[in-house]
Design a protein around this motif. Structure first.
Motif: not given
Length: 370
Positions: A69-96
């Motif tokens: 997560x310390x690497x800056x987002x490249x142009x092809x991925x500026x709309x992606x947020x890895x920290x959100x992906x981590x939270x979605x998995x940790x909080x089990x969102x969209x699973x029920x």
């Protein structure tokens, strides 16, 4: 990575908290290409475990996604947020939600060395892989429609901060208008002649013009939670479900953009996939609409189609400007040749049938905007 970590994963996979490791796990790197340079590795880890409770032996496997997560987002991925992906998995969102589209199971989320994240995910390497059949596309589109429709009807709010109109960030990252102007300028080049053999080069500029208008109009359309990066390499058919990975691009976007990514991205892969989706774009789109409606969603289908174009036209623009970007693509020759399945020099001929679709889509999009 410790034996304790492997034991935790093995127990999660086999569903037995008494499972104990047998032998040493095996590591296999997955070399599938990805646009986000923050993903620094994807590795399949597999092994054997024995149940102390039952005395039975079990094979287990997990795919670990490694993110810096310390690497800056490249142009092809500026709309992606890895920290959100981590939270979605940790909080089990969209699973029920009771929906056929769900995230891959996450057995463990780890943060090490402050910025390095390890996501231990369900192993999907034995599911049907692209190029998909038409039925795979139809099913995935329907499941995306159910996902968008359900969250629209229920006005879902997430406990994490997500981007609104991420589709616009994605599309705006590409200078499609100047790229199409370059196509017109280089009309006499071999690459442009081969790619536009049956298509007026001016149609590209027309696409750029209506696409620009569509992007602005789409901001005002009805929105819902969107998966975001919903191409077939991020979706896996598992029996009656579609399992999604790479949830970093979840956003609040116009209804229709998810199927625009699903269909549009298929134009940018191998010849077989591009031809399949070119011939069957409408049945796949209609399946998405059916999924929307089955969720209880009621709305204007014209708006859904316009939302679709807000992403689909971007992929069409990428294909339409490939002939003038061949020199630039030589720096990524291996990546592009693997993605398209042809030698770089043959790409213009390869994309000609897709480029031939541009005038028809320009006419439809112009009508939608009127």
């Amino acid at each position: 990575m410790s034996d304790d970590t492997f034991t935790t994963i093995a127990r999660g996979v086999v569903g037995d908290d008494s499972a104990t490791l047998v032998g040493t796990p095996i590591f296999d790197e997955i070399t599938t290409s990805h646009n986000d340079q923050r993903t620094i590795g994807i590795v399949k880890v597999s092994g054997t475990a024995v149940s102390v409770r039952h005395g039975s032996h079990h094979n287990w496997s997990s795919v670990v996604k490694i993110i810096d997560q310390s690497i800056p987002a490249n142009v092809a991925a500026t709309w992606g947020f890895p920290e959100n992906e981590q939270k979605i998995y940790e909080m089990a969102l969209f699973t029920d939600d009771g929906l056929p589209l769900r995230p891959a199971r996450c057995y463990l989320s780890q943060t090490i060395e402050e910025n390095i994240v390890l996501l231990w995910l369900e192993d999907l390497t034995n599911t049907p892989q692209p190029p998909w059949t038409l039925q795979h596309f139809i099913n995935a589109a329907n499941h995306l429609g159910q996902f968008n429709g359900y969250h629209s009807v229920n006005d879902t709010e997430l406990p994490i901060e997500i981007t609104r109109n991420a589709f616009h960030l994605r599309a705006s990252a590409s200078p499609f208008k100047s790229n199409f102007a370059e196509v017109v300028e280089k009309i006499d080049s071999t690459a442009v002649r081969e790619a536009y053999v049956e298509t007026p080069v001016e149609s590209g500029m027309e696409l750029a013009s209506v696409f620009e208008k569509a992007l602005e109009a789409a901001k005002l359309l009805p929105h819902s939670l969107a998966f975001g990066d919903s191409h077939s390499r991020n979706l896996f058919p598992v029996e009656s479900e579609t399992v999604g990975i790479d949830w970093a691009s979840v956003a609040f976007d116009p209804i229709g953009v998810d199927v625009g990514v699903l269909i549009g991205s298929a134009l940018t892969y191998g010849l077989e996939e591009a031809q399949l989706i070119s011939r069957n774009e409408r049945p796949v789109f209609d399946s998405y609409v059916s999924g929307l409606q089955s969720s209880g969603w009621v709305g204007d289908l014209k708006n859904v189609r316009l939302g679709f174009f807000a992403q689909f036209a971007g992929y069409l623009s990428i294909v339409g400007t490939i002939p003038v970007k061949l020199e630039q693509y030589k720096q990524r020759r291996a990546f592009l040749e693997k993605r398209l399945g042809v030698a770089l020099e043959d790409v213009p001929k390869h994309v000609a049938p897709v480029i031939a679709l541009i005038p028809g889509y320009v006419a439809e999009l112009r009508q939608l905007l009127d």
